[in-house]
Design a protein around this motif. Structure first.
Motif, PDB file in Angstrom:
ATOM      1  N   GLU A 157       0.864  -1.188   0.000  1.00  0.00           N
ATOM      2  CA  GLU A 157       0.000   0.000   0.000  1.00  0.00           C
ATOM      3  C   GLU A 157       0.898   1.234   0.000  1.00  0.00           C
ATOM      4  N   LYS A 158       0.870   2.062   0.998  1.00  0.00           N
ATOM      5  CA  LYS A 158       1.651   3.298   0.963  1.00  0.00           C
ATOM      6  C   LYS A 158       2.920   3.230   1.811  1.00  0.00           C
ATOM      7  N   ILE A 159       3.303   2.028   2.196  1.00  0.00           N
ATOM      8  CA  ILE A 159       4.482   1.849   3.033  1.00  0.00           C
ATOM      9  C   ILE A 159       5.571   1.114   2.261  1.00  0.00           C
ATOM     10  N   THR A 160       6.790   1.674   2.254  1.00  0.00           N
ATOM     11  CA  THR A 160       7.937   1.071   1.583  1.00  0.00           C
ATOM     12  C   THR A 160       9.064   0.901   2.577  1.00  0.00           C
ATOM     13  N   ALA A 161       9.669  -0.276   2.579  1.00  0.00           N
ATOM     14  CA  ALA A 161      10.802  -0.538   3.457  1.00  0.00           C
ATOM     15  C   ALA A 161      12.005  -0.942   2.620  1.00  0.00           C
ATOM     16  N   LYS A 162      13.187  -0.477   3.039  1.00  0.00           N
ATOM     17  CA  LYS A 162      14.421  -0.785   2.318  1.00  0.00           C
ATOM     18  C   LYS A 162      15.481  -1.270   3.294  1.00  0.00           C
ATOM     19  N   LEU A 163      16.342  -2.148   2.802  1.00  0.00           N
ATOM     20  CA  LEU A 163      17.498  -2.603   3.570  1.00  0.00           C
ATOM     21  C   LEU A 163      18.734  -2.207   2.774  1.00  0.00           C
ATOM     22  N   ASP A 164      19.634  -1.447   3.379  1.00  0.00           N
ATOM     23  CA  ASP A 164      20.755  -0.933   2.582  1.00  0.00           C
ATOM     24  C   ASP A 164      21.725  -2.053   2.198  1.00  0.00           C
ATOM     25  N   GLU A 165      22.608  -1.737   1.257  1.00  0.00           N
ATOM     26  CA  GLU A 165      23.498  -2.753   0.676  1.00  0.00           C
ATOM     27  C   GLU A 165      24.378  -3.418   1.718  1.00  0.00           C
TER      28      GLU A 165
END
Lengths: 111, 114
Positions: free
Chosen positions: B59-67
């Motif tokens: 939906e409107k939530i994005t999660a990222k894990l850095d390199e």
């Protein structure tokens, strides 16, 4: 599916009393966990279990005991309640490599 | 032992605005989980990240894990009152493969003002 259920929802204990917090899951998960959450803080792992008959300590196990006689149930025992054990207790369960499902919590006050 | 630091600790935003919550680990992350907690209730799973550079959206939530796998961010676009709550990141230190002995950050309290 009821998911993860916890009883009781609230409890007040006197110092030195004992009690068991109940946790049950109906998802056939092998992994089960007990956490405590103090006000304004994250969760800390007390004990966990990878299957029936197998338990191990987490980050803050002192003052607590657990048992896992069935896949479904994972009770947490407080033997001699102390004010430092005032907290909200969460039980969780999971499949291998998958997310944990949490119960609604038990709010415990020790006076 | 592994420690997770979340920033900010609290956040007040106007409805419709975007926001970002960060989670920084003292060690390499083998699995990073984002949960949401409504006041006085249990945790609700949002997303799980395992690979460096991974990004997931719901939906409107994005999660990222850095390199380098030591930091994760949670981004909410066009915030709504339903997004209010406490956001917690949890990390699997990888000590026991698959057992998910999670360490949690202290949480970020999000308030959405109309």
């Amino acid at each position: 599916n009821a998911g993860v259920t916890q009883t009781p929802k609230f409890r007040i204990l006197k110092i030195g009393q004992s009690m068991t917090l109940q946790c049950a899951q109906d998802m056939n998960h092998n992994y089960m966990y007990w956490y405590r959450q103090d006000p304004g803080m994250g969760l800390k792992l007390i004990y966990y279990s990878v299957g029936a008959g197998i338990t191990d300590k987490g980050e803050v196990p002192n003052g607590y005991n657990v048992s896992r006689s069935t896949t479904e149930d994972f009770p947490l025992r407080l033997e001699l309640a102390a004010p430092s054990q005032t907290s909200v207790y969460f039980c969780a369960s999971a499949r291998l490599w998958n997310e944990q499902f949490f119960g609604p919590g038990t709010r415990l006050t020790v006076l | 032992s592994q420690e997770l630091e979340q920033s900010p600790q609290s956040l007040i935003v106007q409805e419709g605005k975007n926001l970002t919550i960060n989670c920084t680990s003292s060690k390499t992350l083998y699995g990073l989980y984002w949960y949401k907690q409504k006041y006085g209730e249990g945790l609700i799973f949002l997303m799980m990240l395992q690979k460096g550079g991974e990004e997931k959206s719901h939906e409107k939530i994005t999660a990222k894990l850095d390199e380098k796998k030591q930091q994760s961010s949670l981004h909410i676009t066009a915030s709504q009152p339903s997004h209010a709550g406490i956001y917690l990141c949890g990390a699997d230190g990888g000590e026991v493969q698959g057992a998910q002995k999670l360490v949690f950050g202290q949480g970020t309290r999000l308030t959405i003002n109309p």
